[in-house]
Scaffold this active site. Structure first.
Site, PDB file in Angstrom:
ATOM      1  N   HIS A   1       1.063  -1.158   0.123  1.00  0.00           N
ATOM      2  CA  HIS A   1      -0.003  -0.042   0.006  1.00  0.00           C
ATOM      3  C   HIS A   1       1.049   1.266   0.136  1.00  0.00           C
ATOM      4  CE1 HIS A   1      -4.024   0.980  -0.228  1.00  0.00           C
ATOM      5  NE2 HIS A   1      -4.311   1.297   1.142  1.00  0.00           N
TER       6      HIS A   1
ATOM      7  N   ASN B   1      -6.438   6.615   4.175  1.00  0.00           N
ATOM      8  CA  ASN B   1      -7.910   6.780   4.055  1.00  0.00           C
ATOM      9  C   ASN B   1      -8.125   8.197   4.056  1.00  0.00           C
ATOM     10  OD1 ASN B   1      -7.934   4.156   3.648  1.00  0.00           O
ATOM     11  ND2 ASN B   1      -9.393   3.818   5.344  1.00  0.00           N
TER      12      ASN B   1
ATOM     13  N   ASP C   1      -0.767   2.974  -5.162  1.00  0.00           N
ATOM     14  CA  ASP C   1      -0.832   1.361  -5.666  1.00  0.00           C
ATOM     15  C   ASP C   1      -1.975   0.898  -6.360  1.00  0.00           C
ATOM     16  OD1 ASP C   1      -1.723   1.887  -2.854  1.00  0.00           O
ATOM     17  OD2 ASP C   1      -2.567   0.015  -3.190  1.00  0.00           O
TER      18      ASP C   1
ATOM     19  N   ASN D   1      -9.158   3.632  -1.353  1.00  0.00           N
ATOM     20  CA  ASN D   1      -9.578   4.835  -0.380  1.00  0.00           C
ATOM     21  C   ASN D   1      -8.957   6.099  -0.356  1.00  0.00           C
ATOM     22  OD1 ASN D   1     -11.926   3.056   0.460  1.00  0.00           O
ATOM     23  ND2 ASN D   1     -10.680   2.032   2.020  1.00  0.00           N
TER      24      ASN D   1
END
Length: 223
Positions: A38, A88, A113, A134
């Site tokens: 991530h 997020n 990513d 997100n």
């Protein structure tokens, strides 16, 4: 720091200077997440910063921040940022950064990513949706719903078997995937340098063609 940024800002926006670019890498802060899938966006920022000798040594708008004037493209100003808000809430940093420098969104490139691409495959686009990412959702929200900003997608592959996608994203790359990501980061740096010198449209056309063939070659291989 504010005085230094203001001085740099005035230089960047003088009539003699090209319009700046803002490169934003998405990821999660702290060493706990370093090297995870991530955080590929963070790694792209670090790779570009290292290639140009740009120190990432200040905090600005909730982001680790660096700035440079790149001589190979007529001293074009480039701002680099890694939001420290956690993935997020990335928009809480990216929105204010773009607003602070009064940049049109076509001069803001977001690195992130992407599970829809094989590990190590890249794509450069001038706009797009969030594809349930997100971080991108937050960025779009804080850009007031505007999706017309460039993004560099960094393929990380799909989770194996029935593995939870969230667990996969927060897992570190294995040796095979690490090698592919390292090679992709080098390719990404080259593409970004070309973007700065030749513009987005021409760069995306040539770069995505090369990556398309890489996609075909890698999509059936394990990562």
């Amino acid at each position: 720091m504010v005085m230094m940024l203001n001085k740099f800002y005035r230089r960047c926006f003088s009539y003699a200077s090209p319009q700046p670019w803002l490169f934003l890498g998405l990821g999660n802060p702290s060493d706990k997440y370093k090297g995870t899938r991530h955080n590929a966006g963070f790694e792209m920022i670090d790779a570009f910063a290292a290639s140009q000798g740009i120190p990432m040594d200040t905090v600005h708008c909730k982001a680790i921040f660096g700035k440079g004037m790149l001589s190979f493209v007529d001293d074009v100003p480039v701002f680099l940022a890694k939001p420290q808000t956690y993935m997020n809430l990335s928009g809480e940093s990216t929105g204010p950064l773009a607003a602070y420098y009064k940049l049109p969104l076509n001069r803001v490139v977001v690195f992130h990513d992407d599970m829809d691409l094989p590990c190590g495959v890249l794509r450069l686009h001038d706009k797009g949706g969030h594809a349930s990412h997100n971080g991108l959702k937050s960025v779009i929200y804080h850009f007031r719903g505007n999706r017309e900003f460039p993004r560099l997608r960094i393929g990380i592959g799909r989770p194996p078997g029935q593995m939870d996608p969230k667990a996969f994203l927060l897992q570190k790359f294995n040796a095979t995937a690490r090698g592919r990501i390292d090679a992709a980061l080098e390719e990404g740096v080259g593409a970004l340098k070309q973007l700065l010198s030749k513009g987005l449209t021409e760069t995306a056309r040539s770069f995505n063609t090369v990556q398309k063939y890489k996609h075909i070659r890698l999509q059936t291989l394990p990562s």
